[in-house]
Design a protein around this motif. Sequence first.
Motif, PDB file in Angstrom:
ATOM      1  N   THR A 153      49.426  67.316  43.481  1.00 27.43           N
ATOM      2  CA  THR A 153      48.817  66.247  44.270  1.00 27.43           C
ATOM      3  C   THR A 153      47.843  66.846  45.276  1.00 27.43           C
ATOM      4  O   THR A 153      48.166  67.833  45.956  1.00 27.43           O
ATOM      5  N   THR A 154      46.667  66.272  45.367  1.00 26.67           N
ATOM      6  CA  THR A 154      45.642  66.707  46.307  1.00 26.67           C
ATOM      7  C   THR A 154      44.946  65.477  46.878  1.00 26.67           C
ATOM      8  O   THR A 154      45.230  64.341  46.494  1.00 26.67           O
ATOM      9  N   LEU A 155      44.008  65.720  47.784  1.00 23.13           N
ATOM     10  CA  LEU A 155      43.049  64.696  48.187  1.00 23.13           C
ATOM     11  C   LEU A 155      41.720  65.028  47.527  1.00 23.13           C
ATOM     12  O   LEU A 155      41.314  66.197  47.475  1.00 23.13           O
ATOM     13  N   CYS A 156      41.057  64.013  47.033  1.00 21.94           N
ATOM     14  CA  CYS A 156      39.775  64.228  46.368  1.00 21.94           C
ATOM     15  C   CYS A 156      38.755  63.227  46.888  1.00 21.94           C
ATOM     16  O   CYS A 156      39.073  62.328  47.670  1.00 21.94           O
ATOM     17  N   VAL A 157      37.523  63.385  46.425  1.00 19.10           N
ATOM     18  CA  VAL A 157      36.452  62.432  46.716  1.00 19.10           C
ATOM     19  C   VAL A 157      35.867  61.962  45.396  1.00 19.10           C
ATOM     20  O   VAL A 157      35.510  62.779  44.534  1.00 19.10           O
ATOM     21  N   ILE A 158      35.799  60.654  45.219  1.00 13.74           N
ATOM     22  CA  ILE A 158      35.163  60.056  44.051  1.00 13.74           C
ATOM     23  C   ILE A 158      33.757  59.622  44.447  1.00 13.74           C
ATOM     24  O   ILE A 158      33.574  58.904  45.436  1.00 13.74           O
ATOM     25  N   ASP A 159      32.766  60.092  43.686  1.00 15.77           N
ATOM     26  CA  ASP A 159      31.390  59.631  43.875  1.00 15.77           C
ATOM     27  C   ASP A 159      31.174  58.475  42.902  1.00 15.77           C
ATOM     28  O   ASP A 159      31.044  58.676  41.690  1.00 15.77           O
ATOM     29  N   THR A 160      31.153  57.258  43.428  1.00 18.76           N
ATOM     30  CA  THR A 160      31.070  56.078  42.564  1.00 18.76           C
ATOM     31  C   THR A 160      29.694  55.921  41.925  1.00 18.76           C
ATOM     32  O   THR A 160      29.543  55.185  40.946  1.00 18.76           O
ATOM     33  N   ALA A 161      28.696  56.612  42.473  1.00 20.01           N
ATOM     34  CA  ALA A 161      27.350  56.514  41.899  1.00 20.01           C
ATOM     35  C   ALA A 161      27.226  57.334  40.625  1.00 20.01           C
ATOM     36  O   ALA A 161      26.433  56.992  39.734  1.00 20.01           O
ATOM     37  N   THR A 162      28.029  58.409  40.528  1.00 19.03           N
ATOM     38  CA  THR A 162      27.921  59.303  39.375  1.00 19.03           C
ATOM     39  C   THR A 162      29.206  59.381  38.562  1.00 19.03           C
ATOM     40  O   THR A 162      29.249  60.086  37.549  1.00 19.03           O
ATOM     41  N   ALA A 163      30.247  58.671  39.009  1.00 17.62           N
ATOM     42  CA  ALA A 163      31.557  58.708  38.347  1.00 17.62           C
ATOM     43  C   ALA A 163      32.061  60.140  38.215  1.00 17.62           C
ATOM     44  O   ALA A 163      32.578  60.546  37.170  1.00 17.62           O
ATOM     45  N   THR A 164      31.923  60.895  39.315  1.00 16.91           N
ATOM     46  CA  THR A 164      32.416  62.271  39.346  1.00 16.91           C
ATOM     47  C   THR A 164      33.444  62.425  40.450  1.00 16.91           C
ATOM     48  O   THR A 164      33.579  61.572  41.334  1.00 16.91           O
ATOM     49  N   ARG A 165      34.139  63.548  40.422  1.00 17.77           N
ATOM     50  CA  ARG A 165      35.230  63.796  41.372  1.00 17.77           C
ATOM     51  C   ARG A 165      35.133  65.231  41.875  1.00 17.77           C
ATOM     52  O   ARG A 165      34.887  66.159  41.102  1.00 17.77           O
ATOM     53  N   THR A 166      35.351  65.415  43.180  1.00 19.02           N
ATOM     54  CA  THR A 166      35.419  66.753  43.760  1.00 19.02           C
ATOM     55  C   THR A 166      36.664  66.856  44.633  1.00 19.02           C
ATOM     56  O   THR A 166      37.163  65.856  45.142  1.00 19.02           O
ATOM     57  N   GLY A 167      37.154  68.087  44.792  1.00 16.98           N
ATOM     58  CA  GLY A 167      38.328  68.308  45.621  1.00 16.98           C
ATOM     59  C   GLY A 167      38.011  68.196  47.097  1.00 16.98           C
ATOM     60  O   GLY A 167      36.875  68.434  47.527  1.00 16.98           O
ATOM     61  N   LEU A 168      39.008  67.812  47.890  1.00 17.58           N
ATOM     62  CA  LEU A 168      38.816  67.663  49.334  1.00 17.58           C
ATOM     63  C   LEU A 168      39.844  68.479  50.113  1.00 17.58           C
ATOM     64  O   LEU A 168      39.487  69.306  50.946  1.00 17.58           O
ATOM     65  N   VAL A 169      41.140  68.240  49.846  1.00 20.67           N
ATOM     66  CA  VAL A 169      42.214  68.970  50.533  1.00 20.67           C
ATOM     67  C   VAL A 169      43.280  69.297  49.501  1.00 20.67           C
ATOM     68  O   VAL A 169      43.641  68.452  48.669  1.00 20.67           O
ATOM     69  N   GLU A 170      43.816  70.511  49.574  1.00 19.82           N
ATOM     70  CA  GLU A 170      44.872  70.897  48.652  1.00 19.82           C
ATOM     71  C   GLU A 170      45.837  71.843  49.358  1.00 19.82           C
ATOM     72  O   GLU A 170      45.578  72.308  50.467  1.00 19.82           O
ATOM     73  N   GLY A 171      46.971  72.106  48.710  1.00 14.48           N
ATOM     74  CA  GLY A 171      47.926  73.070  49.242  1.00 14.48           C
ATOM     75  C   GLY A 171      49.269  72.481  49.588  1.00 14.48           C
ATOM     76  O   GLY A 171      50.295  73.172  49.487  1.00 14.48           O
ATOM     77  N   ALA A 172      49.318  71.215  49.998  1.00 14.30           N
ATOM     78  CA  ALA A 172      50.594  70.562  50.282  1.00 14.30           C
ATOM     79  C   ALA A 172      51.176  70.011  48.980  1.00 14.30           C
ATOM     80  O   ALA A 172      50.495  69.921  47.962  1.00 14.30           O
ATOM     81  N   ASP A 173      52.433  69.632  49.020  1.00  6.57           N
ATOM     82  CA  ASP A 173      53.057  69.040  47.841  1.00  6.57           C
ATOM     83  C   ASP A 173      52.656  67.584  47.656  1.00  6.57           C
ATOM     84  O   ASP A 173      52.563  67.104  46.517  1.00  6.57           O
ATOM     85  N   PHE A 174      52.417  66.883  48.770  1.00  6.43           N
ATOM     86  CA  PHE A 174      52.115  65.449  48.691  1.00  6.43           C
ATOM     87  C   PHE A 174      51.140  65.074  49.805  1.00  6.43           C
ATOM     88  O   PHE A 174      51.107  65.707  50.866  1.00  6.43           O
ATOM     89  N   TYR A 175      50.383  63.995  49.550  1.00  9.17           N
ATOM     90  CA  TYR A 175      49.425  63.492  50.535  1.00  9.17           C
ATOM     91  C   TYR A 175      49.506  61.970  50.609  1.00  9.17           C
ATOM     92  O   TYR A 175      49.950  61.307  49.660  1.00  9.17           O
ATOM     93  N   ALA A 176      49.039  61.431  51.736  1.00  8.15           N
ATOM     94  CA  ALA A 176      48.975  59.980  51.909  1.00  8.15           C
ATOM     95  C   ALA A 176      47.980  59.655  53.012  1.00  8.15           C
ATOM     96  O   ALA A 176      47.639  60.498  53.850  1.00  8.15           O
TER      97      ALA A 176
END
Length: 671
Positions: A153-176
């Motif tokens: 589980t990570t936090l990501c960013v979805i670019d709705t204009a290009t339907a792509t995804r990039t990572g934002l935050v990682e390392g923890a077991d869970f996010y909210a």
Amino acid sequence: MVQTAPYGTWTSPITPETVATSSIVFDDVLVDPITSVVYHIEERPDEDGRSVIVNTAEGRDVTPSGFNAADAVNEYGGAAAVVYGGIAYFSNLTDGRVYSVKDEEGSEPSPVSPEDPNQQYRYANFAVHPVQTNLIASILEYHPDENPQNVVTTLCVIDTATATRTGLVEGADFYAAPVFNPSGTKIAWQEWYQPDMPFEGGLVYVADVSIEDGAIVLSNTTYVAGEKLEISAGYPLWISDTALLYTSDYTPGSSLRFQNPFIYSTDTGSSRAALATPIAQDFAEPAWYFGLYPYALLGDGSYGAFTAFQDGRNILYVLDLTKSSDPVQIVDFPFVVAQHLKQEGPDATTFVFTASLNNQPGGVLQCSLGAAPSFVPTYVYLKSSSAQPVDDSYISIPQPLTLYNDGDPNPIYAILYLPKNPDFEGPTGEKPPCITGVHGGPTSMSTQAMDLKKLYFTSRGFAWLDVNYRGSSGYGRDYIELLAGNWGILDNQDCENAVTMVDEQQGLVDSNRAAVRGGSAGGFTTLCSTTTASNNTYYKAATSAYGGISDLKLLAEKTEKFELQYMYKLLGGSPDEIPDVYTARSPYYNVLDSSGQPQMTIPLLMLQGKEDPIVPEEQAIIFLAKIKVEAPDEKLSYHFYDGEGHGWKQASTIEDALKREHRWYLENLLL
């Protein structure tokens, strides 16, 4: 004319069809921050259980047939959609992708996340960047294989204009709960690590946000609150560009361990209590689902509306957020459950929420508060949760009880529903049979909300007793932690003792004609009642629904990552550390007593979804097979439902399960 008839034999206009189709479940309330239009997500049992985004004021579906606005992150899901500028972005449970759809008649959804042919990704809990609005922060759950314990589980960013995804935050077991501040220059979120649940060791962080080459870049990540294993912080929400509101169960200088509100300043790098004096009430519930926000800002953020738990139900406060202050309680707040609080647009002095009453249907509500100091409220129903009204004369009003065992300082909290039907009364001297309801979690709670399923039984002459045993939420962290190491023991003891005390001390139920029933973790307690409980002949019937945990060792191998190590805490260790405990508390290994004789004598009904990822159907299959071999005289009934998971969604299942349960009690309680 009122007829005299044995309890449990009465006839009632509340039918299985009424239960399945006349009560609407609301998954969320959404407010478009640009247009201030209110939306909600409602479940449709008669449409195979799909969830639909609805324009609340117009009563118009935004998501068309074929789309299910729900998610399965952490398997429980929640916060499946966001609306911004007249466009709804939602997770589609059918294929796991994120879609956008305009709030216009006939608009068709379009995918905005990458293609996922193997359905390895899940998304939830969206936050639209307020400046670069094509960028949406989201929880991302990656399933590399079929083992649910291997998810990442990570936090990501979805670019709705290009339907792509990039990572934002990682390392923890869970996010909210990713949330941007109003200018989009900062973001906050909650994260946690095994063996914690979010309500045990949730941590809140903030970071600076910049937009570089059309992408979000974070810097200066800063810890705000929370401590692994010890302190939970969560539900972050920005009051302004530099002030962050959140809740935590630790107040410096106080021994109270209740979720209270706090405010963090990015200018000073420190937090202050929002309350002048800590209050022994939880201002937030355990985050089993995403998006259960317990408060909403009012106006420019100088004030906030906060729910809290008192005597097993929600109450409402207004709090001045400009300083540490004493909250003003809203008098006669009628809603026993209030969730998903949202400010009705920027600077609005109104907020919306989902609500339940104890004597009438709830719904999606708008609340307007009058001027200080009394803040007299006005409520408007935006959408009722009832498709058709229930006659008041059939509604059993919940009676909250606080029960004490001799010598034990910790109470048992219970909610009693007595039989009620204007056409019938019980024979003189007869007490009603009692259905004992065991909630899931087990760190959850039974509420006092009107429930047609319970009314189905009480209108037929059964009593219903919900038990918030030691370990239940709503009464502070110390009460929750009483169950640590004692799961399968205290929950069983408290349920039995509650029925006995209500009978012997108050004479309101017949403890000699009591049934036990539960789903999820309540199903485990139910099965323990028939096998491992110290008095495993106490009940006369048992019903386990979508949670028949029979083999704790197997569950540790197969259950999802979210709850895996939580189970270790509840039992006192892992299967490798305490194998004897896992055996001793597993119904599967205790069909026979120590002398090798069958000890299961309680008639057992097992109902199970075939697609349950939390308590796999294998748990029920192996248990039933073992009973048939080792206790062939045991009275059994069971049914497995196609297309159902952890909880019933389809109208046909809801109706069938209720009919089976009713027949079971008629056969085994009315002796």
